[in-house]
Design an enzyme around this catalytic site. Sequence first.
Site, PDB file in Angstrom:
ATOM      1  N   HIS A 356       0.808  -1.226   0.000  1.00 37.04           N
ATOM      2  CA  HIS A 356       0.000   0.000   0.000  1.00 37.04           C
ATOM      3  C   HIS A 356       0.836   1.270   0.000  1.00 37.04           C
ATOM      4  CE1 HIS A 356      -3.924  -1.970   0.932  1.00 37.04           C
ATOM      5  NE2 HIS A 356      -3.131  -2.865   1.501  1.00 37.04           N
ATOM      6  N   LYS A 548      -8.757  13.836   4.654  1.00 33.62           N
ATOM      7  CA  LYS A 548      -7.918  12.631   4.658  1.00 33.62           C
ATOM      8  C   LYS A 548      -6.886  12.829   5.758  1.00 33.62           C
ATOM      9  CE  LYS A 548      -6.869  13.559   0.296  1.00 33.62           C
ATOM     10  NZ  LYS A 548      -7.084  12.331  -0.411  1.00 33.62           N
ATOM     11  N   ARG A 549      -6.085  11.795   6.066  1.00 30.15           N
ATOM     12  CA  ARG A 549      -5.022  11.989   7.056  1.00 30.15           C
ATOM     13  C   ARG A 549      -4.132  13.159   6.638  1.00 30.15           C
ATOM     14  NH1 ARG A 549      -4.350   8.054  11.317  1.00 30.15           N
ATOM     15  NH2 ARG A 549      -2.404   9.137  11.719  1.00 30.15           N
ATOM     16  N   LYS A 554       0.343  14.586   1.001  1.00 28.24           N
ATOM     17  CA  LYS A 554      -1.043  14.821   0.576  1.00 28.24           C
ATOM     18  C   LYS A 554      -1.302  16.318   0.334  1.00 28.24           C
ATOM     19  CE  LYS A 554      -2.745  10.739   3.118  1.00 28.24           C
ATOM     20  NZ  LYS A 554      -3.401   9.837   2.153  1.00 28.24           N
ATOM     21  N   THR A 656      -8.761   6.288  -1.796  1.00 28.72           N
ATOM     22  CA  THR A 656     -10.090   5.701  -1.934  1.00 28.72           C
ATOM     23  C   THR A 656     -11.136   6.784  -1.675  1.00 28.72           C
ATOM     24  OG1 THR A 656      -9.791   4.902   0.326  1.00 28.72           O
ATOM     25  CG2 THR A 656      -9.605   3.284  -1.430  1.00 28.72           C
ATOM     26  N   LYS A 660     -14.903   7.878  -3.460  1.00 29.15           N
ATOM     27  CA  LYS A 660     -16.162   8.153  -2.743  1.00 29.15           C
ATOM     28  C   LYS A 660     -16.718   9.511  -3.142  1.00 29.15           C
ATOM     29  CE  LYS A 660     -14.127   5.535   1.015  1.00 29.15           C
ATOM     30  NZ  LYS A 660     -13.284   5.658   2.221  1.00 29.15           N
TER      31      LYS A 660
HETATM   32  C1  26Y Z   1       4.085   0.552   9.599  1.00 24.74           C
HETATM   33  C2  26Y Z   1       2.963   1.327  10.180  1.00 24.74           C
HETATM   34  C3  26Y Z   1       3.444   2.542  10.900  1.00 24.74           C
HETATM   35  C4  26Y Z   1       1.913   1.699   9.176  1.00 24.74           C
HETATM   36  C5  26Y Z   1       0.612   1.771   9.623  1.00 24.74           C
HETATM   37  C6  26Y Z   1      -0.398   2.106   8.755  1.00 24.74           C
HETATM   38  C7  26Y Z   1       2.184   1.936   7.851  1.00 24.74           C
HETATM   39  C8  26Y Z   1       1.146   2.262   6.969  1.00 24.74           C
HETATM   40  C9  26Y Z   1      -0.153   2.347   7.419  1.00 24.74           C
HETATM   41  C10 26Y Z   1      -1.274   2.704   6.548  1.00 24.74           C
HETATM   42  C11 26Y Z   1      -1.162   2.940   5.264  1.00 24.74           C
HETATM   43  C12 26Y Z   1      -2.296   3.342   4.434  1.00 24.74           C
HETATM   44  O1  26Y Z   1      -3.384   3.614   4.916  1.00 24.74           O
HETATM   45  N1  26Y Z   1      -2.095   3.387   3.124  1.00 24.74           N
HETATM   46  C13 26Y Z   1      -3.140   3.787   2.200  1.00 24.74           C
HETATM   47  O2  26Y Z   1      -3.774   2.609   1.748  1.00 24.74           O
HETATM   48  C14 26Y Z   1      -4.903   2.920   0.930  1.00 24.74           C
HETATM   49  C15 26Y Z   1      -5.589   1.622   0.580  1.00 24.74           C
HETATM   50  O3  26Y Z   1      -4.834   0.902  -0.325  1.00 24.74           O
HETATM   51  C16 26Y Z   1      -4.471   3.690  -0.298  1.00 24.74           C
HETATM   52  O4  26Y Z   1      -5.623   4.060  -1.001  1.00 24.74           O
HETATM   53  C17 26Y Z   1      -3.680   4.935   0.096  1.00 24.74           C
HETATM   54  O5  26Y Z   1      -3.175   5.564  -1.056  1.00 24.74           O
HETATM   55  C18 26Y Z   1      -2.555   4.557   1.025  1.00 24.74           C
HETATM   56  O6  26Y Z   1      -1.891   5.716   1.490  1.00 24.74           O
END
Ligand code: 26Y
Length: 811
Positions: A356, A548-549, A554, A656, A660
């Site tokens: 991701h 968004k976050r 971003k 995503t 939406k």
């Molecule tokens: C390793 C840890 C600190 C960690 C925890 C959460 C690393 C990453 C994440 C979360 C990542 C995340 O939310 N990524 C998002 O995933 C979405 C679904 O695929 C994408 O649409 C989005 O672009 C992406 O930033």
Amino acid sequence: MATIDPSRFRSTLLSIVRYGFGRTMEQATKVDIFNSVCFAVREHIIDRKIETEKRYADNDVKRMHYISMEFLTGPLLANNLINLGIYDECRTIVNDIGLDFDDLIEFEPDPALGNGGLGRLAACFLDSLASMGMPGFGYGINYDYGLFHQSIIGGYQHERPDFWYNKSSPWLMRMSGEKAMVPVFGRIEDSEDMVGEYNPMWVEWKLIVGRPHDIAVVGYGGKTVNRLRLFSAWASEDFDIQIFNEGDYYRALEDKIRFENISKILYPSDSRDSGKELRLVQEYFLVACAVHDIVSIYLNQHDSFDMFHEKVAIQLNDTHPALTVAELMRVLIDLHFVEWDDAWQITTRTLGYTNHTLMPEALETWPMHIFKKVIPRHLQIIQEIDRRFMSMIKEKYPDDPEKPRRMSIVIDNNGEKNIRMAHLAIVGSHSVNGVAAIHSELVKTRLVPDFYDLWPEKFNNKTNGVTPRRWILRANPLLAQLVCDTIGDGWILDLGRLRELEAHCKETAFLERLLMIKRKNKVRLASIIKETTYIEVDPESIFDIHAKRLHEYKRQLLNAMNIIHIYFQIRDDNIIPSVPRTFIFGGKAAPGYFMAKLVIRFIHGLAEIINKDSKANEWLKVVFIPDYRVSLAEKMIPGADVSEQISTAGMEASGTGNMKFAMNGAITIGTLDGANIEIAGEVGEENIYIFGHKVDEIESLRREHDADRFLNSSPALKRVMDAVRSDIFCPDEPGIFKPLYDSIVHGGDYYCHMADFQSYTDAHSRLANDYMDRHNWAVKSLLNIARTGKFSSDRTIKEYAEEIWKIKSQI
Ligand code: 26Y
């Protein structure tokens, strides 16, 4: 679809209030009432859940298990009722009893067991799996504390704990008798078995107990009810006896509490690796519980592992559960005495890995010494996997001595050894996918080109999607009604059919109705803005939403820069805008992410000055709605005219939210990044505002970065940047925004705010002009709705099911 018998529902409800919570209706609190209503609805769910399980078992179906550290489900009551087909009936019955149904719906807290995109995607996937009758299940952690609540004090983000209802949520069912025993700590004792083969023993481990709690996942139409299984950590009784026997009662209790802390909190970071030992223990705990459960379910119906990969698929949601590779190997080899080579075949044929993110700081690596302490046996297995993998690589690429260093799972960084979780996941899986077309390409060409070269057939794309049940039916009932009135209800399970709406793009009456719906959704949002921020906004203005976050990539800061630009045009250049605009923000910053938190403060600085400036405020307003979460998104998204999707090209894996917003009729202003590219491809370039540099331009931009050149060639940009540096937007706290200025002007502007500024402001002016032609704007909006059917998570799940998991619909 189900129906409910009103008198039966009523008497069930009353008896739950009385015998479940010990109160009469008059005495009952809102919590009692809410829980009782949910319990009464549960009656309709459980029968179907049991029936679904029986159907799967009878047919000995292949099952898919989605392991994820995050599931951001959002409130469940409304969605469950919609998917059961009893929303309206239930509403009438509850209101007839004298309760306020809508109020109860709003009362439900968000189970915030996720950070953002990745967790919400997992929840959409579960909805699609159940709605299409597929045997797909979620495994996650039952955190006591979900993602923090955000409040804003003096323009700054403050975090408060989110102690959601996990101890008493009516949706969580504790499944006693199905616990998982998870060994941790201890050491490896080298020994030999009776025939002299190496037989390592993991000794002196402690046991954590994983207690499963199920949340039913009701598919649309109510035929299939799958489950999301969340584990809580407990110290085992053996552990209790052992430690309490040592006599030091207080220390023993501390140890016990430390163990039970494993499922206490969700790590609130969405991409920055914290590297904390507790996080690794959480990841291991989840994986061990899930593998235990998955293997038990399989062994219920089979007595050898020969069929395992034909009956079981496991998908790893990013690298967070990548330890599944080692745990499945351990279970097969140590507990079931499968030979290494067979175990390896089974493991790789079963696992798939979804990436991701490309951002280096989000790629998990763990120091080896933590592995050695927490999971010594897994470390040993990983080292053996790596040893075999390395010998294969050396044999295949004898002339490239750098390959092993680039590809190994264990890497020596100046004496400290680290485990690269992405490499472990890739080596241990038969499928590796990205989440949008461009992202999947970048995974192959930039992130892990050596692996792509070695195993091109493993790599594939699965463009994300979102569930139309929550994001249209639930979030935008007015739009859903219009669509149903126009083309029937087939679109709910086949979103591509929204294309049939295109036939109406020339009908004035239809477009008027669409505009009216948008207006109503904006009025609803305006009142939420009033309640939460005390700011009054005009529903006639463009509602431009960036939700968004908070993250530098971003580029909420780029949005802020454009707002300042418009502000100065009004204030200093006497340029009257074509149309009033309201810029609306929402999103949480990771508690330790200084720059992201400063951007929140900055947006509040703008709001403070601009909203009070009488020359500007009838044309321009800035609002930050606190505590962005699923339930708030459900109200913000339908009220958007414009959707901000402005990440630096190449950095947003997919997004995503972009989907939406578009399917709710907002027009995107966005970069050629993530799924924006595919959205543009679907809706057509005249129905989206694309701006900014492309992926392959970004690298050279960074190399040749020259802040002065940008500033000297654009007076507008210079004026904006000077304002960022000055104290105009923070008169009472001089100098606080200097780090923002410095990161852009002196820090190399890694996220390319300056390079994209001009084309961004240009795109905004075009958009504002176009908005004035209400008829044309309505057509654009309609075409966005009609042409975004591709972004249903049903489509995504079908692709996973056919190409990776090989699972089938059972209805
Ligand atoms: C390793 C840890 C600190 C960690 C925890 C959460 C690393 C990453 C994440 C979360 C990542 C995340 O939310 N990524 C998002 O995933 C979405 C679904 O695929 C994408 O649409 C989005 O672009 C992406 O930033």
